[in-house]
Design a protein around this motif. Structure first.
Motif: not given
Length: 481
Positions: A230-231, A246-252, A266-267, A280-283
């Protein structure tokens, strides 16, 4: 023996008991992933005096101090049980036991009250979840402190890396120094060493890689052994889904923003709408410090009285985006000297309420004044209620919410008549109701809500990260609804 001698002897006895509690609390935490609380306040890694002071908080429940002589038997009973990962509140155990009329022993009552965390009911200890901090400013360093503090059991969240832009000679040494000492929040509780050759900070045994990058797309986190992390982006540079992606890189696997999200991001205010996060929410966003401060008490008031409309005025400490002395700034007033002026500015907290509380139909307006203090703010929440109430009724209701409701980790309550802003530095709650300042006149209620806009907010961020990581363990005894 004089009265003073009696008081001193009593203190020494309680001091000795508190001292004997420390290894029991530590063992439960390290070996079983059990966090021992006292009315929502963690007792893990606390000193003797801190444990005794936390017990004094119970005066807000029944007007009398909760003694360690009362809670120690419950702690001893817990050590004899086959406990799984959980949070267990000694204060609630003692309070509920005092009201129980069945004649059970402490051991019998405790076993029944925490049955959900024992034997076949207990959940398994989970593998640690990797966390990456993108940015290492005020919030980033406080979140780092919290993650390191909570890593004691070896499970839960594990801070693996910090991503920053290169800052020249001895960059990592300077950043470690800022983590070690803080002018507002004091010394880091533990030890910090730096290995410049490997670009690593070791804090309380946690090896944290410092990665230098000017853009998220330049990093492959798997190269550092980081998986499914989790970043936490605490730069605020990107606030919409496109930018944060842009943060959804390999490992994140997921991205959490420590600023209000824009568009369809979502806030989330933990305690209010964290259970709406889709698996399944990633951001997602943790909204702002002020949104976290006002939404929990606003929800509490709407649940009980109904809210027709409201206005929030925040008197906010100055922040890093203001100028130390008068200088150019893209905002008209924020360019004026922060430590020398009160500065009228805008707040997005009122508009953010709709995202966290979509069922609230009331219109909430808001404005803000930045003032010359470095931390702790106050939100003045002026509400028109759907029904009339008395000051005593609202006072007692909010007090009870802070002690026994699902919002007790978010809302604190203070009755001290001489409380001022610096008293709330380090508060782990999203906001603290100032009972003495509360005003109620018929259908109008005005709440004064203190909040540590740095540390209290950082605690809310970590709670959200724990939730989406699956390492937010249940609390016993079960919270009253």
């Amino acid at each position: 023996m004089t009265v003073n001698d009696d008081s001193f002897t009593n203190w020494k006895i309680r001091e000795e008991i508190a001292e004997s509690m420390i290894p029991l609390i530590g063992k439960l935490h390290r070996e079983r992933d059990v966090t021992v609380l006292l009315h929502s306040r963690s007792l893990v890694n606390k000193s003797v005096v801190s444990i005794l002071k936390t017990h004094r908080f119970a005066r807000q429940i029944a007007g009398a101090e909760l003694s360690v002589t009362e809670t120690m038997p419950f702690l001893e009973a817990l050590t004899a049980l086959d406990l799984g990962p959980s949070q267990i509140d000694l204060g609630m155990l003692a309070t509920l036991y005092a009201a129980d009329e069945r004649g059970l022993s402490v051991a019998e009552f405790t076993a029944e009250a925490v049955a959900g965390a024992t034997g076949a009911n207990k959940i398994e200890r989970r593998e640690s979840r990797d966390v990456v901090l993108y940015g290492f400013g005020r919030i980033g360093r406080l979140v780092a402190r919290l993650l390191i503090e909570k890593a004691g059991s070896g499970n839960g969240l594990r801070l693996r890396a910090i991503v920053v832009r290169g800052g020249g000679a001895q960059d990592i040494v300077k950043r470690a120094s800022l983590l070690r000492r803080d002018s507002i929040h004091g010394q880091f509780q533990g030890t910090i060493t730096v290995d410049e050759d490997t670009s690593t900070i070791v804090a309380n045994g946690n090896e944290i890689k410092v990665i230098y990058a000017d853009d998220p797309s330049h990093v492959d986190y798997t190269e550092y052994g980081i998986r499914d992390a989790i970043l936490i982006d605490n730069t605020g540079k990107w606030r919409d889904r496109e930018g944060l992606s842009k943060h959804l890189r390999p490992g994140i696997e997921k991205v959490v923003l420590t600023a209000p999200g824009k568009g369809d991001v979502p806030n989330i205010v933990h305690g209010v709408n964290h259970d709406t996060i889709k698996p399944d929410e990633q951001i997602l966003s943790c909204a702002s410090c002020t949104t976290n401060a006002i939404v929990p008490p606003l929800k509490a008031m709407d649940d009980e009285y109904g809210v027709l409309r409201g206005h929030v005025e925040t008197v906010h400490s100055f922040t890093n985006d203001q100028n130390l002395l008068d200088n150019y700034h893209k905002s008209e007033r924020r360019g004026r000297s922060a430590p020398l002026n009160m500065v009228i500015t805008e707040t997005g907290a009122a508009s953010a309420v709709a995202k966290a509380l979509p069922d609230l139909k009331a219109k909430i307006s808001g404005s803000s004044i930045r003032v010359p203090v470095p931390d702790v703010s106050i939100a003045i929440l002026n509400l028109q209620l759907a029904r009339e109430a008395t000051r005593e009724e609202v006072h007692d209701y909010l007090r009870e919410v802070s002690l026994t409701s699902p919002l007790k980790r978010q809302i604190d309550f203070i009755t001290a008549p001489d409380a001022v802003s610096s008293d709330f530095i380090g508060s782990r709650h999203a906001s603290i109701v100032d009972a003495g300042a509360l005003k109620v006149d018929g259908d109008n209620a005005i709440l004064y809500l203190w909040y540590d806009n740095e540390f209290g907010y950082s605690c809310q961020v970590v709670r959200v990260v724990q939730h989406v990581s699956g390492v937010e363990y249940p609390t016993y005894p079960a919270t009253a609804v």
